[in-house]
Design an enzyme around this catalytic site. Structure first.
Site, PDB file in Angstrom:
ATOM      1  N   SER A 294      38.251  40.202  57.326  1.00 19.16           N
ATOM      2  CA  SER A 294      38.192  38.764  57.105  1.00 19.16           C
ATOM      3  C   SER A 294      37.491  38.082  58.288  1.00 19.16           C
ATOM      4  CB  SER A 294      39.599  38.209  56.863  1.00 19.16           C
ATOM      5  OG  SER A 294      39.540  36.896  56.371  1.00 19.16           O
ATOM      6  N   ASP A 379      37.815  38.913  45.429  1.00 17.75           N
ATOM      7  CA  ASP A 379      38.201  38.175  46.636  1.00 17.75           C
ATOM      8  C   ASP A 379      37.950  36.686  46.427  1.00 17.75           C
ATOM      9  OD1 ASP A 379      38.554  37.185  49.276  1.00 17.75           O
ATOM     10  OD2 ASP A 379      38.055  39.163  50.073  1.00 17.75           O
ATOM     11  N   HIS A 409      41.731  39.581  48.566  1.00 19.67           N
ATOM     12  CA  HIS A 409      41.677  39.558  50.027  1.00 19.67           C
ATOM     13  C   HIS A 409      42.764  40.476  50.577  1.00 19.67           C
ATOM     14  CE1 HIS A 409      39.476  37.723  53.224  1.00 19.67           C
ATOM     15  NE2 HIS A 409      40.567  37.361  53.866  1.00 19.67           N
TER      16      HIS A 409
END
Length: 430
Positions: A294, A379, A409
């Site tokens: 991320s 995502d 995610h």
């Protein structure tokens, strides 16, 4: 000696963005008619939506669905009753490279359950929207030169309760630009010798860190850093207060000024971490990798683009990619600076200009070392359109593992295991 059991790279990371979602009583499954979820522009997408409870189709449930380019206003919405618990659906198509998403939601006993699938249309053809400033390299060369004038001033505090029979664990405190400090957890094998090094950079948020002790036990120097210039061993309540107070919304702090934007100190702090690792007498002098997910995926690419001492990159679903996508009618990367309520505030020439100096896309153009990348099409935090915009411009040898298409995610254990095996294999663990 007391041994503290802590998460490792091989296991689920100490970050909520990497945790698998909790199993739910009712499952909404959206299945595409292509096993690889990939389509040619103009090719129709046909979906089957099924709702299960206790692994049995749930009949008579009311379902609503929406279809459209990811993160954008849906182009088709409908509410239907599933007499047999399933629905065949023509989802339409995209005429250009990108991603088409279907989100399906049901309500059962007062609780909502949702599922989604995201079809990809020629992802390798996705091009960035973010500007690439003419003086991008000069800007960062000057910034690194300023950093080089600042002494590293490393301060190591042994954490006896975290040490193992094989590894010493320290809180590390480095001098960064603007009289700030950069903190992390350093793990060093006790046995005399020369070792490869791994730098782990963090996902978004404000939290303590525990270090990559398991990897150090296997013969690696590891450094897991925080980015906010505060110690990383305080009580969790302290970070919660910081995150809700002075560090709330840090992702956009000073976006109107490229020299004061929050991430300038962060990006240079990652270079400072490399400075320290490269100067360690225990470092083998040639094998150093950077990894994260991320925001950490973003920082991995940024660090590799800024510093040629990094030889390998392992990145999960990088954030901060092609953030201006929303200004061009498509999804942009986290932190979604130009979407929703933030659009009116940030859609100004000075703020847009600043993004060009910090967008992962423009660092990706400078990544010439081998990299292993991994994400799924579902995502919703880091849209695949944005990630492909960065991945597609990387000139170095690269591998994208998209065998986990349904992930959002988060990652599967098998996914992190493959990344770990690749990364440690490149570093030539002994």
């Amino acid at each position: 000696m007391k041994k503290l059991v802590l998460p490792s790279l091989l296991l689920i990371w100490a970050s909520s963005v990497l945790a698998q979602p909790v199993e739910r009583l009712v499952k909404v499954i959206v299945s595409p008619d292509h096993a690889d979820w990939l389509y040619k522009p103009g090719e129709p997408v046909r979906l089957t939506i099924s709702v299960y409870r206790s692994n049995v189709l749930l009949k008579g449930v009311k379902l609503r669905y929406e279809i459209g380019p990811e993160k954008m206003t849906p182009t088709k919405t409908e509410t239907v009753t599933l007499k047999e618990g399933t629905l065949a659906l023509d989802a339409g198509t995209l005429k250009t490279a990108g991603f088409l998403r279907c989100i399906a939601t049901v309500e059962v006993d007062g609780k909502e359950y949702r599922g989604l699938t995201t079809a990809g249309f020629d992802p390798p053809s996705i091009k960035p929207t973010v500007a690439n400033p003419d003086d991008f390299k000069t800007f960062w060369d000057n910034a690194k030169a300023d950093l080089a004038k600042v002494p590293v001033d490393a301060r190591m505090t042994l954490l006896p309760e975290r040490c193992t029979e094989r590894t010493n664990v320290y809180q590390l405190n480095l001098q960064n630009v603007n009289n700030s400090r950069f903190y992390g957890i350093l793990c060093v094998p006790k046995k005399e010798g020369k070792y490869p090094a791994i730098l782990r950079v963090p996902g978004a948020g404000v939290r303590p860190y525990y270090g990559m002790i398991a990897e150090a036990d296997r013969g690696f120097i590891t450094l897991e850093v925080g980015i906010h210039g505060v110690p990383v061993t305080m009580e969790p309540a302290v970070y919660e207060s910081l995150g809700r107070g002075p560090l709330s919304g840090y992702q956009a702090a000073n976006l109107d000024d490229r020299d004061r934007y929050y991430y300038k100190r962060v990006y240079l702090g990652c270079v400072r971490a490399v400075d320290f690792l490269a100067g360690m007498p225990q470092y083998d002098g040639q094998n150093m990798a950077v990894t994260g997910g991320s925001q950490g995926g973003a920082l991995s690419i940024v660090t590799a683009g800024l510093d040629n001492r990094i030889k390998w990159v392992g990145a999960y679903y990088p954030a901060l990619c092609d953030v201006t996508g929303y200004l061009h009618g498509r999804a942009g990367g986290w932190p979604h600076l130009f979407a929703g309520n933030d659009l009116a505030y940030n859609n100004k020439p000075d703020r847009i200009k600043t993004t060009g100096y910090y967008d992962v896309v423009n660092f990706a153009r400078q990544v010439n070392v081998p990299g292993y990348y991994s994400w799924g099409f579902n995502d919703e935090t880091c849209p695949p359109t944005s990630m492909y915009a960065a991945y597609n411009v990387i000139p170095g040898t690269k591998t994208l593992d998209i065998n986990y298409l349904d992930t959002g995610h988060w990652t599967y254990p098998e996914q992190t295991e493959k990344m770990t095996n690749w990364l440690l294999g490149q570093l030539r663990a002994k």
